[in-house]
Design an enzyme around this catalytic site. Sequence first.
Site, mmCIF file in Angstrom:
data_model
loop_
_atom_site.group_PDB
_atom_site.id
_atom_site.type_symbol
_atom_site.label_atom_id
_atom_site.label_comp_id
_atom_site.label_asym_id
_atom_site.label_seq_id
_atom_site.Cartn_x
_atom_site.Cartn_y
_atom_site.Cartn_z
ATOM 1 N N HIS A 6 13.644 -6.328 -5.207
ATOM 2 C CA HIS A 6 13.450 -7.613 -5.895
ATOM 3 C C HIS A 6 13.460 -7.495 -7.423
ATOM 4 C CE1 HIS A 6 12.726 -9.698 -2.191
ATOM 5 N NE2 HIS A 6 11.617 -9.023 -1.905
ATOM 6 N N ASP B 172 9.302 -4.809 7.075
ATOM 7 C CA ASP B 172 8.611 -6.075 7.285
ATOM 8 C C ASP B 172 9.396 -6.976 8.235
ATOM 9 O OD1 ASP B 172 10.582 -6.394 5.401
ATOM 10 O OD2 ASP B 172 9.268 -7.147 3.825
ATOM 11 N N PHE C 54 25.006 -7.044 -8.995
ATOM 12 C CA PHE C 54 26.429 -6.769 -8.739
ATOM 13 C C PHE C 54 27.179 -8.026 -8.309
ATOM 14 C CE2 PHE C 54 24.116 -2.766 -7.844
ATOM 15 C CZ PHE C 54 24.689 -1.980 -8.829
ATOM 16 N N THR D 5 31.040 -8.193 -9.539
ATOM 17 C CA THR D 5 31.933 -7.037 -9.444
ATOM 18 C C THR D 5 32.345 -6.788 -8.000
ATOM 19 O OG1 THR D 5 32.168 -4.670 -9.896
ATOM 20 C CG2 THR D 5 29.988 -5.430 -9.284
ATOM 21 N N LYS E 65 0.843 -1.201 0.000
ATOM 22 C CA LYS E 65 0.000 0.000 0.000
ATOM 23 C C LYS E 65 0.877 1.248 0.000
ATOM 24 C CE LYS E 65 -3.615 -2.484 2.445
ATOM 25 N NZ LYS E 65 -4.410 -2.690 1.236
ATOM 26 N N TYR F 169 32.268 -10.735 -2.343
ATOM 27 C CA TYR F 169 31.722 -9.376 -2.213
ATOM 28 C C TYR F 169 30.197 -9.397 -2.095
ATOM 29 C CZ TYR F 169 36.378 -7.643 -3.094
ATOM 30 O OH TYR F 169 37.720 -7.372 -2.981
ATOM 31 N N SER G 87 23.158 -8.757 3.233
ATOM 32 C CA SER G 87 21.725 -8.905 3.472
ATOM 33 C C SER G 87 21.471 -9.770 4.705
ATOM 34 C CB SER G 87 21.043 -9.535 2.247
ATOM 35 O OG SER G 87 19.656 -9.691 2.458
ATOM 36 N N PHE G 88 20.635 -9.258 5.619
ATOM 37 C CA PHE G 88 20.177 -10.003 6.788
ATOM 38 C C PHE G 88 18.699 -10.325 6.545
ATOM 39 C CE2 PHE G 88 23.640 -7.292 8.019
ATOM 40 C CZ PHE G 88 24.374 -8.004 8.961
#
Length: 551
Positions: free
Chosen positions: A147, A270, A193, A196, A37, A228, A203-204
């Site tokens: 995403h 979230d 990426f 490179t 939303k 990387y 990311s957690f």
Amino acid sequence: MSEKMIPIDGESQKKRVCYFFDSDIGGFHYGPGHPMKPTRIRMCHSLVMNYGLYKKMEIFRAKPATKREMTQFHSDEYVDFLSRITPSNMNSFVKEQHKYNVGDDCPVFDGLFDYCSISAGGSMEGAARLSRDKCDIAVNWAGGLHHAKKSEASGFCYVNDIVLGILELLRYHSRVLYIDIDVHHGDGVEEAFYTTDRVMTVSFHKYGEYFPGTGELRDVGVMKGKYYALNFPLRDGITDENYKSVFEPVIRQVMETYDPSAIVLQCGTDSLSGDKLGCLNLSMRGHANCVKFVKSFNKPLLLLGGGGYTMRNVSRAWAYETGLAAGVELGPDIPVNEYYEYFGPDYELDVKSSNTDDMNTPAYLDRVKRIVLENLRHVGGPPSVQMSDIPSMPIDEALDDPNQDEDLIPPNDRRPMRLLDSRRQADGELSDSDDEGEGGRRNHGSHRDPDSNGEESGGNHKFGMGVGILASGSTTTHGAGPSGHHTAVRLISASNVGTASSMDVDTPSTESVTEPPAASGADSTATGIEPPKSTVETDEMAVDVPSSSIS
């Protein structure tokens, strides 16, 4: 009533904050029953304004991104499709909808391309202002749509504003760090990426029978980008204390090892307790601690939105984090605003954790942290990058002299919005009127169906069941890394030792950024990324990374 804004002690220096908001963003509607939303962004902005944060920062309405700018990452055909499809003509694009994964999770709605343009424009202009030292922190809560792939919509995301913003930063910065605290894995950015060393992605996220099914501990990048990409898979119900115990050591070591010159932080909410689609148990302050910690490194910082499907909690968290960026802590009592009734019955800012069980045992977190830090040790220090002239783009001229046409405006005409947006009220210059921000919540109705009024609807229609972000089960385990970076696997297996070195991501010429990438007939369904001009034809994983320059 308690004080609205409390200065934070120990701030080494006051940060210059650029905050991007377009009033049109809240008028878009994914459809009845859809959990995404855009009204949540306007709810957040209402809190920001009524707390008085506009006194602490500059507020801008960014120029919407053009098709040409979007094709710096996305394919020409995909961007053209997004610009043409509407609810009235979608039956003529059945084949294309299937090809680009549009429908169900990512529905066609009125103003779709305008929505994408606003989201991407804020992130790109925020990155441009950071690069030109016009601010220290740029905020675009309409961004963070992590995403989206090069030629595919995914997980409510159509255009990847994060990749476009990072590409803008790479024109000036040799190394950029991307951090993702959304409950879902930042697969689109990692994939872009993956080959490179100019961008490190961290990311957690929740992992295991959960959308998008990517982000394994073993997914570390390939070729020049090996080690990387860092992923920290989590289990259900993680608490503030446990999250902090892994987030801060990992990010501190990343900063010491990689030494980025700019940071992009995706603040998907979230991961908060009580989210409709999430399964973690962070409080607002636990989530905001990540922002506070990353800010403490005093690097140019781009703060972006992302997921978040309990609107009242999304707006609470992002407003609070906007305050942290501006150097103040917001008071506990929510001021009267047009969405005031959403925050009942307590009308307090805080989002508290629940008593749900934490499935992340100390032994599990320690083991994962040890492996992530071990992967990081393979990096061996910050990579070097060849410098070249900064490629010129249309945004440069606009930012170098934003008031170039001001003298041509007749004095009796209304001043353009870009001039009004750039004005800032100094501390203590004016007092707030007693009734400012009060009054009933207005009903906004553009770009959505007539029956919608911005409320959280709980319709019966379910989007993407079995295939998308709302689905669960092993059928969703596909995508990046050994668990699914199929193109990267094909790429490596097809090449021999003698040619592997030539397939690394080289720094392309400056022309590759200013010209839209040519349409490719090669199969790009696995990753949606065409080969950059400076790599061999078989390198399907590489994204067109611009040259960097010392300004």
